[in-house]
Motif scaffolding. Sequence first.
Motif, PDB file in Angstrom:
ATOM      1  N   VAL A 177       1.826  -3.937   9.023  1.00 18.90           N
ATOM      2  CA  VAL A 177       2.520  -4.016  10.311  1.00 18.90           C
ATOM      3  C   VAL A 177       2.295  -2.734  11.114  1.00 18.90           C
ATOM      4  N   ALA A 178       2.289  -1.597  10.451  1.00 20.09           N
ATOM      5  CA  ALA A 178       2.151  -0.321  11.153  1.00 20.09           C
ATOM      6  C   ALA A 178       0.838   0.392  10.835  1.00 20.09           C
ATOM      7  N   HIS A 179      -0.058  -0.263  10.129  1.00 21.25           N
ATOM      8  CA  HIS A 179      -1.298   0.377   9.704  1.00 21.25           C
ATOM      9  C   HIS A 179      -2.484  -0.581   9.898  1.00 21.25           C
ATOM     10  N   THR A 180      -3.679  -0.005   9.828  1.00 20.21           N
ATOM     11  CA  THR A 180      -4.881  -0.841   9.797  1.00 20.21           C
ATOM     12  C   THR A 180      -4.931  -1.512   8.429  1.00 20.21           C
ATOM     13  N   PRO A 181      -5.699  -2.579   8.271  1.00 20.70           N
ATOM     14  CA  PRO A 181      -5.800  -3.211   6.948  1.00 20.70           C
ATOM     15  C   PRO A 181      -6.274  -2.233   5.865  1.00 20.70           C
ATOM     16  N   GLU A 182      -7.180  -1.336   6.204  1.00 18.54           N
ATOM     17  CA  GLU A 182      -7.680  -0.363   5.228  1.00 18.54           C
ATOM     18  C   GLU A 182      -6.589   0.626   4.832  1.00 18.54           C
ATOM     19  N   GLN A 183      -5.820   1.087   5.815  1.00 17.11           N
ATOM     20  CA  GLN A 183      -4.720   2.014   5.532  1.00 17.11           C
ATOM     21  C   GLN A 183      -3.644   1.319   4.696  1.00 17.11           C
ATOM     22  N   ALA A 184      -3.368   0.063   5.020  1.00 19.19           N
ATOM     23  CA  ALA A 184      -2.364  -0.691   4.274  1.00 19.19           C
ATOM     24  C   ALA A 184      -2.808  -0.888   2.825  1.00 19.19           C
ATOM     25  N   ASP A 185      -4.089  -1.201   2.628  1.00 16.92           N
ATOM     26  CA  ASP A 185      -4.612  -1.383   1.279  1.00 16.92           C
ATOM     27  C   ASP A 185      -4.518  -0.074   0.492  1.00 16.92           C
ATOM     28  N   HIS A 186      -4.904   1.022   1.110  1.00 15.67           N
ATOM     29  CA  HIS A 186      -4.837   2.326   0.442  1.00 15.67           C
ATOM     30  C   HIS A 186      -3.387   2.679   0.093  1.00 15.67           C
ATOM     31  N   ALA A 187      -2.473   2.463   1.036  1.00 13.44           N
ATOM     32  CA  ALA A 187      -1.063   2.765   0.789  1.00 13.44           C
ATOM     33  C   ALA A 187      -0.506   1.911  -0.346  1.00 13.44           C
ATOM     34  N   ALA A 188      -0.862   0.632  -0.354  1.00 17.64           N
ATOM     35  CA  ALA A 188      -0.387  -0.267  -1.412  1.00 17.64           C
ATOM     36  C   ALA A 188      -0.909   0.176  -2.769  1.00 17.64           C
ATOM     37  N   ARG A 189      -2.185   0.525  -2.833  1.00 17.30           N
ATOM     38  CA  ARG A 189      -2.761   0.993  -4.108  1.00 17.30           C
ATOM     39  C   ARG A 189      -2.100   2.289  -4.566  1.00 17.30           C
ATOM     40  N   THR A 190      -1.806   3.175  -3.626  1.00 17.74           N
ATOM     41  CA  THR A 190      -1.142   4.433  -3.966  1.00 17.74           C
ATOM     42  C   THR A 190       0.248   4.181  -4.547  1.00 17.74           C
ATOM     43  N   VAL A 191       0.997   3.300  -3.907  1.00 16.89           N
ATOM     44  CA  VAL A 191       2.339   2.966  -4.394  1.00 16.89           C
ATOM     45  C   VAL A 191       2.254   2.356  -5.798  1.00 16.89           C
ATOM     46  N   LEU A 192       1.334   1.430  -6.000  1.00 15.06           N
ATOM     47  CA  LEU A 192       1.197   0.789  -7.308  1.00 15.06           C
ATOM     48  C   LEU A 192       0.737   1.788  -8.374  1.00 15.06           C
ATOM     49  N   ASP A 193      -0.176   2.673  -8.037  1.00 15.82           N
ATOM     50  CA  ASP A 193      -0.624   3.698  -8.989  1.00 15.82           C
ATOM     51  C   ASP A 193       0.517   4.631  -9.373  1.00 15.82           C
ATOM     52  N   GLN A 194       1.312   5.042  -8.390  1.00 15.87           N
ATOM     53  CA  GLN A 194       2.441   5.922  -8.677  1.00 15.87           C
ATOM     54  C   GLN A 194       3.472   5.215  -9.548  1.00 15.87           C
ATOM     55  N   HIS A 195       3.716   3.945  -9.262  1.00 14.54           N
ATOM     56  CA  HIS A 195       4.674   3.175 -10.058  1.00 14.54           C
ATOM     57  C   HIS A 195       4.171   3.023 -11.497  1.00 14.54           C
ATOM     58  N   ALA A 196       2.888   2.719 -11.656  1.00 19.20           N
ATOM     59  CA  ALA A 196       2.313   2.579 -12.996  1.00 19.20           C
ATOM     60  C   ALA A 196       2.426   3.888 -13.763  1.00 19.20           C
ATOM     61  N   HIS A 197       2.130   4.999 -13.108  1.00 19.43           N
ATOM     62  CA  HIS A 197       2.222   6.303 -13.768  1.00 19.43           C
ATOM     63  C   HIS A 197       3.659   6.570 -14.225  1.00 19.43           C
TER      64      HIS A 197
END
Length: 70
Positions: A14-34
């Motif tokens: 909603v507030a990002h480009t698709p690439e930024q949204a994908d990167h942000a989602a992966r970052t959140v998931l990586d942090q959660h997994a860690h």
Amino acid sequence: MTNIHAILVGLLSVAHTPEQADHAARTVLDQHAHELAEQIRNSEQLRDATDDHMSDCLMAADLIDPKAQR
């Protein structure tokens, strides 16, 4: 099974480009997994577990967050 990555991308796009949204989602998931893997590795119950159970839990933590293996 719910695709959490797709949900996060949708919410973040909603507030990002698709690439930024994908990167942000992966970052959140990586942090959660860690964090989840570290909780397993540092669990009080794990200290009292049998060797087999401890080995299984540590192996699971390594699968969840392979970058932070012991």
